[in-house]
Design a protein around this motif. Structure first.
Motif, PDB file in Angstrom:
ATOM      1  N   MET A 121      -1.594 -60.609  62.294  1.00  0.00           N
ATOM      2  CA  MET A 121      -2.343 -61.239  61.206  1.00  0.00           C
ATOM      3  C   MET A 121      -1.583 -62.426  60.627  1.00  0.00           C
ATOM      4  SD  MET A 121      -3.842 -59.488  57.728  1.00  0.00           S
ATOM      5  CE  MET A 121      -4.896 -58.404  58.685  1.00  0.00           C
ATOM      6  N   GLN A 122      -0.253 -62.256  60.503  1.00  0.00           N
ATOM      7  CA  GLN A 122       0.557 -63.347  59.978  1.00  0.00           C
ATOM      8  C   GLN A 122       0.497 -64.563  60.907  1.00  0.00           C
ATOM      9  OE1 GLN A 122       4.764 -62.441  59.478  1.00  0.00           O
ATOM     10  NE2 GLN A 122       4.717 -63.289  57.418  1.00  0.00           N
ATOM     11  N   GLY A 123       0.546 -64.310  62.209  1.00  0.00           N
ATOM     12  CA  GLY A 123       0.442 -65.408  63.165  1.00  0.00           C
ATOM     13  C   GLY A 123      -0.903 -66.108  63.090  1.00  0.00           C
ATOM     14  N   MET A 124      -1.972 -65.324  62.937  1.00  0.00           N
ATOM     15  CA  MET A 124      -3.303 -65.914  62.836  1.00  0.00           C
ATOM     16  C   MET A 124      -3.437 -66.755  61.574  1.00  0.00           C
ATOM     17  SD  MET A 124      -6.944 -63.961  62.369  1.00  0.00           S
ATOM     18  CE  MET A 124      -6.471 -63.586  60.671  1.00  0.00           C
ATOM     19  N   LEU A 125      -2.937 -66.247  60.440  1.00  0.00           N
ATOM     20  CA  LEU A 125      -3.029 -66.992  59.189  1.00  0.00           C
ATOM     21  C   LEU A 125      -2.196 -68.273  59.241  1.00  0.00           C
ATOM     22  CD1 LEU A 125      -2.833 -64.072  56.592  1.00  0.00           C
ATOM     23  CD2 LEU A 125      -4.829 -65.468  57.136  1.00  0.00           C
ATOM     24  N   LYS A 126      -1.040 -68.192  59.872  1.00  0.00           N
ATOM     25  CA  LYS A 126      -0.225 -69.401  59.999  1.00  0.00           C
ATOM     26  C   LYS A 126      -0.929 -70.449  60.856  1.00  0.00           C
ATOM     27  CE  LYS A 126       4.385 -67.436  59.281  1.00  0.00           C
ATOM     28  NZ  LYS A 126       5.698 -67.136  59.914  1.00  0.00           N
ATOM     29  N   GLY A 127      -1.637 -69.982  61.888  1.00  0.00           N
ATOM     30  CA  GLY A 127      -2.406 -70.915  62.708  1.00  0.00           C
ATOM     31  C   GLY A 127      -3.500 -71.596  61.907  1.00  0.00           C
ATOM     32  N   VAL A 128      -4.234 -70.810  61.109  1.00  0.00           N
ATOM     33  CA  VAL A 128      -5.283 -71.383  60.265  1.00  0.00           C
ATOM     34  C   VAL A 128      -4.680 -72.340  59.243  1.00  0.00           C
ATOM     35  CG1 VAL A 128      -7.061 -70.841  58.546  1.00  0.00           C
ATOM     36  CG2 VAL A 128      -6.780 -69.383  60.559  1.00  0.00           C
ATOM     37  N   TYR A 129      -3.534 -71.932  58.660  1.00  0.00           N
ATOM     38  CA  TYR A 129      -2.869 -72.788  57.669  1.00  0.00           C
ATOM     39  C   TYR A 129      -2.438 -74.114  58.283  1.00  0.00           C
ATOM     40  CZ  TYR A 129       0.765 -74.383  54.447  1.00  0.00           C
ATOM     41  OH  TYR A 129       1.527 -75.142  53.590  1.00  0.00           O
ATOM     42  N   ASN A 130      -1.842 -74.068  59.474  1.00  0.00           N
ATOM     43  CA  ASN A 130      -1.380 -75.303  60.120  1.00  0.00           C
ATOM     44  C   ASN A 130      -2.546 -76.215  60.484  1.00  0.00           C
ATOM     45  OD1 ASN A 130       1.317 -74.564  59.933  1.00  0.00           O
ATOM     46  ND2 ASN A 130       1.316 -73.523  61.930  1.00  0.00           N
ATOM     47  N   ARG A 131      -3.643 -75.624  60.962  1.00  0.00           N
ATOM     48  CA  ARG A 131      -4.798 -76.449  61.302  1.00  0.00           C
ATOM     49  C   ARG A 131      -5.388 -77.107  60.046  1.00  0.00           C
ATOM     50  NH1 ARG A 131      -5.900 -72.127  64.814  1.00  0.00           N
ATOM     51  NH2 ARG A 131      -7.406 -71.254  63.311  1.00  0.00           N
ATOM     52  N   LYS A 132      -5.494 -76.331  58.972  1.00  0.00           N
ATOM     53  CA  LYS A 132      -6.060 -76.873  57.738  1.00  0.00           C
ATOM     54  C   LYS A 132      -5.150 -77.952  57.159  1.00  0.00           C
ATOM     55  CE  LYS A 132      -8.336 -75.354  53.515  1.00  0.00           C
ATOM     56  NZ  LYS A 132      -9.627 -75.913  53.939  1.00  0.00           N
ATOM     57  N   ARG A 133      -3.850 -77.704  57.235  1.00  0.00           N
ATOM     58  CA  ARG A 133      -2.893 -78.702  56.733  1.00  0.00           C
ATOM     59  C   ARG A 133      -2.972 -79.989  57.554  1.00  0.00           C
ATOM     60  NH1 ARG A 133       2.520 -79.625  58.059  1.00  0.00           N
ATOM     61  NH2 ARG A 133       3.756 -80.558  56.372  1.00  0.00           N
ATOM     62  N   GLN A 134      -3.088 -79.821  58.886  1.00  0.00           N
ATOM     63  CA  GLN A 134      -3.191 -80.990  59.751  1.00  0.00           C
ATOM     64  C   GLN A 134      -4.496 -81.753  59.488  1.00  0.00           C
ATOM     65  OE1 GLN A 134      -0.696 -82.021  61.802  1.00  0.00           O
ATOM     66  NE2 GLN A 134      -1.926 -83.885  61.948  1.00  0.00           N
ATOM     67  N   GLU A 135      -5.566 -81.001  59.216  1.00  0.00           N
ATOM     68  CA  GLU A 135      -6.830 -81.667  58.888  1.00  0.00           C
ATOM     69  C   GLU A 135      -6.694 -82.483  57.611  1.00  0.00           C
ATOM     70  OE1 GLU A 135      -9.720 -78.619  58.611  1.00  0.00           O
ATOM     71  OE2 GLU A 135      -9.810 -78.226  60.779  1.00  0.00           O
TER      72      GLU A 135
END
Length: 292
Positions: free
Chosen positions: A259-273
């Motif tokens: 779950m932590q890995g998935m949330l970090k992925g979402v966070y990085n994508r949103k930050r990059q956006e």
């Protein structure tokens, strides 16, 4: 959609839970090894005392029927010692034991089953379920502080109840430890004593020479045999509990990692956006100024 601040908070919360479950897994692993060593070490003694009881019982012959613990009780009720857990967070350990308890009741339809209980979770389940008499709840000491004195006290309590004339039999429901990943709820007969059959085919024909006599030795041996059976059942139950808790905490830690890995992925994508959007705004503004 969650904001970056919300995602950071969730990642931190999952990380904290992961630390807790990992610590609980390590504690369960340490205690599991200790109880597993004790359970494995006690098995040879239990086997030897059972075989000795079988040989002495064979030597007694028909006189064995005169011993109260070797014949069915005069009562009608069934005493059942249920050994469970004081705490949760141990996977399906308790639920499997409860299912085994229901199967035991189904196998004895209409019987007056009275329970002697170890484990707060079992006690709460029986109170909520209703329809079953809780004869005694052993609250202290907890099963985690198990020693031979506790098994001796429990065995004496069950023997006294059996010889009081209220019960026709005494059974034990516990979780047998087979391996680190396999622990099976098991119901076994405790009283009347069903003497073990020796593997030696000639044991029944041998007339042993004992001192002072077979009856005296049998009276000394039977209490030790019963105490050992209780002790082994308790050891295997607590070992199974920690094996189940270790597996549950390991699964929880792995799930938190995923779950932590998935949330970090979402966070990085949103930050990059967000960064990309800001760059586009800057480029668009520059182009607008250049056009003027």
């Amino acid at each position: 959609m969650a904001s970056l601040r919300d995602l950071r908070s969730r990642i931190k919360s999952v990380g904290n839970i992961k630390q807790i479950t990992r610590a609980m897994e390590m504690v369960a692993t340490t205690k599991l090894r200790r109880f597993q060593d004790r359970a494995v070490a006690s098995r040879p003694y239990a086997q030897e005392i059972a075989q000795l009881l079988g040989r002495l019982s064979a030597a007694m012959g028909e006189r064995l029927a005169d011993q109260p613990v070797f014949r069915p009780g005069s009562g009608k009720a069934i005493a059942l010692l249920v050994i469970g857990s004081d705490r949760g967070l141990c996977g399906a350990y308790n639920s499997q034991l409860f299912n085994a308890f229901e199967r035991f009741l189904a196998a004895h339809p209409g019987a007056d089953v009275r329970c002697f209980v170890y484990g707060k979770r079992v006690y709460q389940y029986l109170q909520k379920r209703g329809g079953v008499t809780i004869e005694r709840y052993f609250a202290e000491p907890p099963l985690e502080k198990l020693d031979y004195r506790l098994a001796k006290f429990t065995a004496k309590t069950l023997v006294d109840a059996f010889t009081s004339g209220e019960y026709r039999e005494v059974d034990i429901l516990y979780t047998a430890f087979e391996s680190m990943a396999k622990y099976v709820p098991t119901a076994m007969s405790f009283l009347p004593v069903q003497s073990a059959v020796s593997e030696d085919k000639n044991s029944a024909t041998i007339d042993p020479i004992v001192e002072p006599n077979v009856e005296a030795l049998l009276q000394k041996l039977v209490p030790r045999y019963l105490e050992t059976r209780i002790y082994n059942a308790m050891l295997e139950a607590i070992t199974s509990e920690y094996a189940s808790r270790r597996m549950a905490m390991k699964n929880a830690t792995d799930a938190a990692t995923d779950m932590q890995g998935m949330l970090k992925g979402v966070y990085n994508r949103k930050r990059q956006e967000g960064i990309t959007k800001e760059l586009l705004d800057i480029v668009g503004g520059a182009e607008a100024l250049r056009g003027k």
